[in-house]
Design an enzyme around this catalytic site. Sequence first.
Site, short mmCIF file in Angstrom:
data_model
loop_
_atom_site.label_atom_id
_atom_site.label_comp_id
_atom_site.label_asym_id
_atom_site.label_seq_id
_atom_site.Cartn_x
_atom_site.Cartn_y
_atom_site.Cartn_z
N LYS A 111 0.82 -1.21 0.00
CA LYS A 111 0.00 0.00 0.00
C LYS A 111 0.85 1.26 0.00
O LYS A 111 0.46 2.29 -0.54
CB LYS A 111 -0.96 0.00 1.19
CG LYS A 111 -2.10 -0.99 1.01
CD LYS A 111 -3.21 -0.77 2.02
CE LYS A 111 -4.37 -1.74 1.80
NZ LYS A 111 -5.37 -1.67 2.86
N LYS A 191 -6.18 -9.40 -8.98
CA LYS A 191 -7.29 -9.66 -8.08
C LYS A 191 -8.45 -8.71 -8.41
O LYS A 191 -8.23 -7.52 -8.67
CB LYS A 191 -6.79 -9.43 -6.64
CG LYS A 191 -7.83 -9.70 -5.57
CD LYS A 191 -7.21 -9.63 -4.17
CE LYS A 191 -8.29 -9.51 -3.12
NZ LYS A 191 -7.77 -9.55 -1.75
N LYS A 194 -12.34 -2.92 -7.07
CA LYS A 194 -13.04 -1.73 -7.55
C LYS A 194 -12.04 -0.77 -8.18
O LYS A 194 -12.29 -0.23 -9.26
CB LYS A 194 -13.75 -1.07 -6.38
CG LYS A 194 -14.46 0.20 -6.72
CD LYS A 194 -15.27 0.70 -5.54
CE LYS A 194 -15.69 2.12 -5.74
NZ LYS A 194 -14.76 3.10 -5.15
#
Length: 326
Positions: A111, A191, A194
């Site tokens: 991240k 994966k 959204k």
Amino acid sequence: MPTVFSGIQPSGIIHIGNYIGAIKNWVKIQNDYPSIFSIVDLHAMTLRYDPSSMENVIFNTATALLACGVDPEKCSLFVQSAVHEHTELTWILTTVTPYGDLTRMTQFKDKSEQNSDNINAGLFTYPILMAADILIYKADIIPVGEDQLQHLELTREVARRFNSTFSPIFSEPKGMLTETPKILGLDGKYKMSKSLNNYISLEETEQTLWEKLRGAKTDEARIKRTDPGNPDVCNIYTLHKNFSGEEEVKEINTECRKAGIGCVDCKKKLMKNLLTLTSPIREKIEFFRSKPEKVYEILEQGAQNCKKIASQTMKEVKSVIGLKRF
Ligand code: TRP
């Protein structure tokens, strides 16, 4: 009786990857154990978000969970920030969390790379909030995807450290892996998510679904309709394995290998099966959307149930850390 706890990040779009990876499992397990499910809005704050739409996003997530069959008669469904004991316990747990362990969290590294303009401390301490979510209910069984296993291992370490530093009040929770940890997106590569815009939502109509499936990647080595395909490397086949019946899956496997079925027909079959699953869910989402008071009442009731347990645990914690009087 062991307790189940799991969390899901609020999202404007709940897709079939969320459904297979988490929600389906919740709907099943709520029948077997006392279960607590949380919409983890505080975790979502570690990435940039729009405060003016947060409430909507949480509401949307709640309606999708309820529509999928998360049943407030069988479990407690609540919004994380409504039970402030989570954040209170988080601070206390930070004091027994090894800094070195946090630096080894692969999700933090990923991240940080993806959000290099916003590497905040919350992103770093995210797993401690997750540990608090779990330990505040002394939960035993934690349904998660594979990507969360490292955080669960840390949760166990934090529990051990707390127990040995103060008093053994926490047990070590165990992860329960869903059989299909990862659903790839329409690109067949990453994966389903959204943010990558490679998803199939629970609210697709026949039209929008076909638009998406038409362009979805299959076995790239299969160029002509007459070429035999290899289902093992085809993402549409993987989706069939998750959304179609056993017999049909077998047949598709055999037919694909001998070019008996083309990719378009194979996708059409998948579309039919997906719609069989999602159409009733879409209707229920619409139902809950038209009854916001009902949804908020369910969340409020869930939060009240959770507060009872959480405040009890906090009392115990404050007592063993030497702050009983305050
Ligand atoms: N971090 C989890 C995820 O992104 C969500 C989560 C937050 C969670 N708290 C939790 C999962 C506690 C299980 C238990 O998927």
